[in-house]
Enzyme design. Structure first.
Site, PDB file in Angstrom:
ATOM      1  N   SER A  14       0.846  -1.192   0.000  1.00 40.28           N
ATOM      2  CA  SER A  14       0.000   0.000   0.000  1.00 40.28           C
ATOM      3  C   SER A  14       0.886   1.248   0.000  1.00 40.28           C
ATOM      4  O   SER A  14       2.111   1.137   0.001  1.00 40.28           O
ATOM      5  CB  SER A  14      -0.929  -0.021   1.201  1.00 40.28           C
ATOM      6  OG  SER A  14      -0.163  -0.067   2.375  1.00 40.28           O
ATOM      7  N   GLY A  19      -3.887   7.288  -5.177  1.00 34.94           N
ATOM      8  CA  GLY A  19      -4.710   8.504  -5.205  1.00 34.94           C
ATOM      9  C   GLY A  19      -4.092   9.564  -6.105  1.00 34.94           C
ATOM     10  O   GLY A  19      -4.782  10.201  -6.902  1.00 34.94           O
ATOM     11  N   GLU A 140     -11.228   4.614  -7.969  1.00 37.84           N
ATOM     12  CA  GLU A 140     -10.070   4.041  -7.285  1.00 37.84           C
ATOM     13  C   GLU A 140     -10.555   3.087  -6.202  1.00 37.84           C
ATOM     14  O   GLU A 140     -11.413   3.439  -5.398  1.00 37.84           O
ATOM     15  CB  GLU A 140      -9.237   5.173  -6.660  1.00 37.84           C
ATOM     16  CG  GLU A 140      -8.031   4.657  -5.895  1.00 37.84           C
ATOM     17  CD  GLU A 140      -7.359   5.713  -5.028  1.00 37.84           C
ATOM     18  OE1 GLU A 140      -7.637   6.925  -5.171  1.00 37.84           O
ATOM     19  OE2 GLU A 140      -6.555   5.308  -4.163  1.00 37.84           O
ATOM     20  N   LYS A 187      13.442  -5.105  -9.817  1.00 38.96           N
ATOM     21  CA  LYS A 187      12.861  -6.444  -9.882  1.00 38.96           C
ATOM     22  C   LYS A 187      11.388  -6.413 -10.291  1.00 38.96           C
ATOM     23  O   LYS A 187      10.582  -5.719  -9.672  1.00 38.96           O
ATOM     24  CB  LYS A 187      13.001  -7.112  -8.499  1.00 38.96           C
ATOM     25  CG  LYS A 187      14.450  -7.450  -8.152  1.00 38.96           C
ATOM     26  CD  LYS A 187      14.952  -8.526  -9.091  1.00 38.96           C
ATOM     27  CE  LYS A 187      16.369  -8.967  -8.761  1.00 38.96           C
ATOM     28  NZ  LYS A 187      16.891  -9.882  -9.809  1.00 38.96           N
ATOM     29  N   THR A 191       5.525  -7.459  -9.401  1.00 37.06           N
ATOM     30  CA  THR A 191       4.499  -6.967 -10.323  1.00 37.06           C
ATOM     31  C   THR A 191       3.812  -8.120 -11.036  1.00 37.06           C
ATOM     32  O   THR A 191       2.583  -8.158 -11.145  1.00 37.06           O
ATOM     33  CB  THR A 191       5.148  -6.002 -11.348  1.00 37.06           C
ATOM     34  OG1 THR A 191       5.627  -4.866 -10.637  1.00 37.06           O
ATOM     35  CG2 THR A 191       4.168  -5.545 -12.411  1.00 37.06           C
ATOM     36  N   LYS A 223       9.828  -6.677 -20.364  1.00 34.62           N
ATOM     37  CA  LYS A 223       9.621  -7.914 -19.628  1.00 34.62           C
ATOM     38  C   LYS A 223       8.245  -7.905 -18.950  1.00 34.62           C
ATOM     39  O   LYS A 223       7.486  -8.876 -19.041  1.00 34.62           O
ATOM     40  CB  LYS A 223      10.728  -8.013 -18.572  1.00 34.62           C
ATOM     41  CG  LYS A 223      10.879  -9.366 -17.939  1.00 34.62           C
ATOM     42  CD  LYS A 223      12.191  -9.370 -17.189  1.00 34.62           C
ATOM     43  CE  LYS A 223      12.247 -10.472 -16.166  1.00 34.62           C
ATOM     44  NZ  LYS A 223      13.451 -10.347 -15.339  1.00 34.62           N
ATOM     45  N   CYS A 381      -9.980  26.356  13.009  1.00 36.20           N
ATOM     46  CA  CYS A 381     -11.019  25.633  13.738  1.00 36.20           C
ATOM     47  C   CYS A 381     -10.678  25.561  15.230  1.00 36.20           C
ATOM     48  O   CYS A 381     -10.853  26.535  15.945  1.00 36.20           O
ATOM     49  CB  CYS A 381     -11.239  24.269  13.106  1.00 36.20           C
ATOM     50  SG  CYS A 381     -12.882  23.621  13.420  1.00 36.20           S
ATOM     51  N   GLY A 383      -7.858  25.744  16.452  1.00 41.09           N
ATOM     52  CA  GLY A 383      -6.824  26.771  16.613  1.00 41.09           C
ATOM     53  C   GLY A 383      -7.421  28.158  16.804  1.00 41.09           C
ATOM     54  O   GLY A 383      -6.822  29.025  17.452  1.00 41.09           O
ATOM     55  N   GLN A 385     -10.527  28.495  18.235  1.00 39.36           N
ATOM     56  CA  GLN A 385     -11.166  28.393  19.560  1.00 39.36           C
ATOM     57  C   GLN A 385     -10.137  28.589  20.674  1.00 39.36           C
ATOM     58  O   GLN A 385     -10.382  29.302  21.649  1.00 39.36           O
ATOM     59  CB  GLN A 385     -11.876  27.035  19.688  1.00 39.36           C
ATOM     60  CG  GLN A 385     -12.986  26.851  18.651  1.00 39.36           C
ATOM     61  CD  GLN A 385     -13.625  25.461  18.681  1.00 39.36           C
ATOM     62  OE1 GLN A 385     -13.206  24.582  19.436  1.00 39.36           O
ATOM     63  NE2 GLN A 385     -14.636  25.248  17.853  1.00 39.36           N
ATOM     64  N   HIS A 515     -12.295  25.277   7.634  1.00 39.02           N
ATOM     65  CA  HIS A 515     -11.037  24.663   7.177  1.00 39.02           C
ATOM     66  C   HIS A 515     -10.686  25.156   5.773  1.00 39.02           C
ATOM     67  O   HIS A 515     -10.995  24.482   4.787  1.00 39.02           O
ATOM     68  CB  HIS A 515     -11.174  23.143   7.181  1.00 39.02           C
ATOM     69  CG  HIS A 515     -11.218  22.557   8.549  1.00 39.02           C
ATOM     70  ND1 HIS A 515     -10.090  22.284   9.280  1.00 39.02           N
ATOM     71  CD2 HIS A 515     -12.256  22.237   9.340  1.00 39.02           C
ATOM     72  CE1 HIS A 515     -10.419  21.797  10.453  1.00 39.02           C
ATOM     73  NE2 HIS A 515     -11.739  21.760  10.528  1.00 39.02           N
ATOM     74  N   GLU A 517      -7.968  25.112   4.284  1.00 43.24           N
ATOM     75  CA  GLU A 517      -7.001  24.246   3.588  1.00 43.24           C
ATOM     76  C   GLU A 517      -7.682  23.271   2.628  1.00 43.24           C
ATOM     77  O   GLU A 517      -7.072  22.797   1.673  1.00 43.24           O
ATOM     78  CB  GLU A 517      -6.130  23.484   4.607  1.00 43.24           C
ATOM     79  CG  GLU A 517      -6.813  22.372   5.401  1.00 43.24           C
ATOM     80  CD  GLU A 517      -7.545  22.860   6.663  1.00 43.24           C
ATOM     81  OE1 GLU A 517      -7.880  24.064   6.735  1.00 43.24           O
ATOM     82  OE2 GLU A 517      -7.791  22.025   7.562  1.00 43.24           O
TER      83      GLU A 517
HETATM   84  N1  GLN Z   1     -13.099  20.160  18.635  1.00 40.95           N
HETATM   85  C1  GLN Z   1     -13.580  21.382  18.073  1.00 40.95           C
HETATM   86  C2  GLN Z   1     -15.054  21.323  17.730  1.00 40.95           C
HETATM   87  O1  GLN Z   1     -15.607  20.268  17.600  1.00 40.95           O
HETATM   88  C3  GLN Z   1     -12.781  21.762  16.831  1.00 40.95           C
HETATM   89  C4  GLN Z   1     -12.959  20.835  15.687  1.00 40.95           C
HETATM   90  C5  GLN Z   1     -11.951  21.035  14.602  1.00 40.95           C
HETATM   91  O2  GLN Z   1     -10.891  21.610  14.829  1.00 40.95           O
HETATM   92  N2  GLN Z   1     -12.226  20.519  13.422  1.00 40.95           N
HETATM   93  O3  GLN Z   1     -15.672  22.348  17.566  1.00 40.95           O
END
Ligand code: GLN
Length: 538
Positions: A14, A19, A140, A187, A191, A223, A381, A383, A385, A515, A517
């Site tokens: 794996s 992906g 996938e 090798k 495969t 091969k 998130c 971070g 709070q 989030h 990201e």
């Molecule tokens: N634990 C926090 C909440 O549930 C933050 C969750 C998170 O960071 N995704 O609100």
């Protein structure tokens, strides 16, 4: 045009990057002008990865429509720009829940319910649902060939291959070609065995993608082609790369897309225009500066737990022509050591998403250090709070400030989210709600306050970002926090839920409840990350 199906399986070991291979093929087919959707079939029994520990399974990727999915969906979205949906990730758990629910309703009219045909039919329905608007569905299959859980999935794709024929399906198998230093040779035997295993399930691959440390020499290719019954052009070398974003380019060079298009009888002589990817990779590899971001978290031992985050920072680095080094720092260390020593060679601090009380005191100490020393800080998130709690404790002097996530407290700066609006409907939760799939999940809009830093960064008034949380900043403290300099610069459209906080007297101190990201892409980096890295470089 009806959709064609490309199935991607893996063998030998794996973690070969199935992906990335699926996502890269998606990017190439898109560049040829085709409409592509990528789906992931995960053989494990969880209904979704939402309840799995990130230690075990890596990040949970959230889609706009609020599904908690496998992290590979993140790769798909980053490489193709096509937003994943709930219906793009299935697990054995979900398939069985569905089949058993149908059985209970009596939908099967007295039949004995079996893996074949009932489970395999449900898998086939999943693969082919809503395929109409696409030229290609890439599916996938998680795990490696031969896993017990994977058998119904292999049977389902074998059947689709039988029903739709070569004109409608193609099997791509990813294998590993190890380099044995003592023999000085690559090798091919593993495969060959892997393909044999696949054949024992009735599947003859049309293309083999061979992962290796080194370039696949012509004789090894020949091969493999001969022993695995594959055209020589169908053996694609996939050597280790300096950056994953070079994968679509290497696959193009190896003729992967050409061979796929040829298989389906489509025009394949003209190479796709990959200029944007070429520019991206050359910019990434020719950076002029370096910047270090300290990521203070709990799951620091497993980088996959923060996959999208690491990618988003990389994208922002490319945009700023800088190499972003990530320094993963265990939050617990901040409980004993000083920020000054732990953040010595760090240009910016980031506290990512997280759950549970362990490590929080360390995170709060790290945030305090960044706030007081004017080091760029990005709270995502959890971070965000923790940044609010830190500010309440040390600036407002509310010693008992905390989150009800950790139990009762004197000042509930962060509290359980019990009621909110989603698409015109109200959602309700309480402490007894299930843990799986019940958070505030998926895309929600936020209104940005005029004159705020985030408004300038996004250059927009209304944004949409993805959420995954159960707790929220308590708006009752807004007045006190704002008077002391912590601005609520983003709010839900009804003005009730705090979405972003930022510090007035700080070069870059922003916390977001969502989030960001998850939406950053190499070709379209996220403005918050770009701005954060720019601040770190200063
Ligand atoms: N634990 C926090 C909440 O549930 C933050 C969750 C998170 O960071 N995704 O609100």
């Amino acid at each position: 045009m009806t959709a064609r199906y490309i199935f991607v399986t893996g063998g030998v070991v794996s973690s070969l990057g199935k992906g990335i291979a699926a996502a890269s093929l998606g990017a190439l087919l898109l560049a040829h002008g085709y409409r592509v959707r990528i789906r992931k079939l995960d053989p494990y029994l969880n209904v979704d990865p939402g309840t799995m520990s990130p230690y075990q399974h890596g990040e949970v990727y959230v889609t706009d429509d609020g599904a908690e999915t496998d992290l590979d969906l993140g790769h798909y979205e980053r490489f193709t720009g096509v937003a994943g949906r709930r219906g793009d990730n299935i697990t054995t758990g979900k398939i069985y829940s569905e089949v058993i629910a149908r059985e209970r309703r009596g939908d099967y009219l007295g039949a004995t319910i079996q893996v074949i045909p009932h489970v395999t039919d449900a898998i086939k329905e999943f693969i082919t649902h809503d395929a109409g608007a696409h030229d290609f569905i890439i599916a996938e299959i998680g795990g490696t060939v031969g896993d017990i859980e994977g058998l119904p999935f292999l049977e389902a794709i074998r059947q689709l291959g039988h029903e739709l024929g070569n004109a409608g399906t193609l099997f791509v198998h990813l294998t590993y070609v190890p380099y044995i230093a003592a023999a000085g040779e690559l090798k091919t035997k593993p495969t060959q065995h892997s393909v044999k295993e696949l054949l024992s399930h009735g599947i003859q691959p049309g293309i083999l993608v061979c992962r290796s440390e080194k370039d696949l020499p012509a004789d090894a290719r020949a091969k493999i082609a001969l022993f695995c019954n594959i055209r020589r052009e169908g053996v694609i070398g996939a050597r280790d790369l300096q950056t994953i974003y070079a994968a679509p380019l290497v696959f193009q060079e190896q003729g992967f897309d050409r061979e796929v298009l040829r298989h389906f009888g489509l025009p394949h002589e003209k190479p796709a225009d990959m200029t944007r990817w070429q520019n991206l990779v050359s910019r990434q590899l020719s950076h002029k500066r370096t910047v270090t971001v300290g990521i203070v978290g709990k799951y620091t031992s497993m980088v996959d737990s923060y996959k999208s985050l690491a990618e988003a920072l990389t994208h922002a680095g490319i945009e700023n022509e800088a190499d972003v080094k990530l320094k993963w720092i265990d939050a617990a260390l901040f409980e004993k050591e000083s920020g000054a020593s732990l953040l010595q060679n760090v240009d910016a601090v980031l506290v990512p998403g997280g759950f549970g009380e362990r490590g929080t005191q360390g995170k709060i100490n790290a945030i305090r250090y960044a706030r007081e020393n004017k080091i760029p800080y990005f709270g995502i998130c959890f971070g965000m709070q923790m940044a609010v709690i830190e500010f309440a404790r040390h600036v407002l002097g509310l010693e008992g400030a905390s989150s009800t996530e950790f139990g009762p407290c004197a000042h509930q700066l962060i509290g359980l989210l019990t009621e909110w609006e989603r698409a015109g409907k109200r959602e309700y939760r309480n402490r007894q709600s299930d843990l799986g799939g019940t958070m505030r999940l998926g895309a929600y809009q936020a209104q940005l306050v005029a004159g705020s830093k985030v408004r300038a960064i996004y250059d927009a008034e209304v944004i949409s970002e993805r959420h995954r949380h159960r707790y929220e900043v308590n708006a009752a403290y807004r007045g006190q926090l704002e008077a002391a300099g912590l601005l609520f610069s983003g709010l839900s459209p009804d003005g009730k839920l705090p979405e972003i906080v930022e510090l007035k007297d700080h070069p870059w101190f922003i916390g977001v409840q969502f989030h960001p990201e998850l939406k950053s892409k190499p070709l379209v980096p996220h403005p918050l990350f770009v701005s954060f890295i720019k601040a770190a470089l200063r």
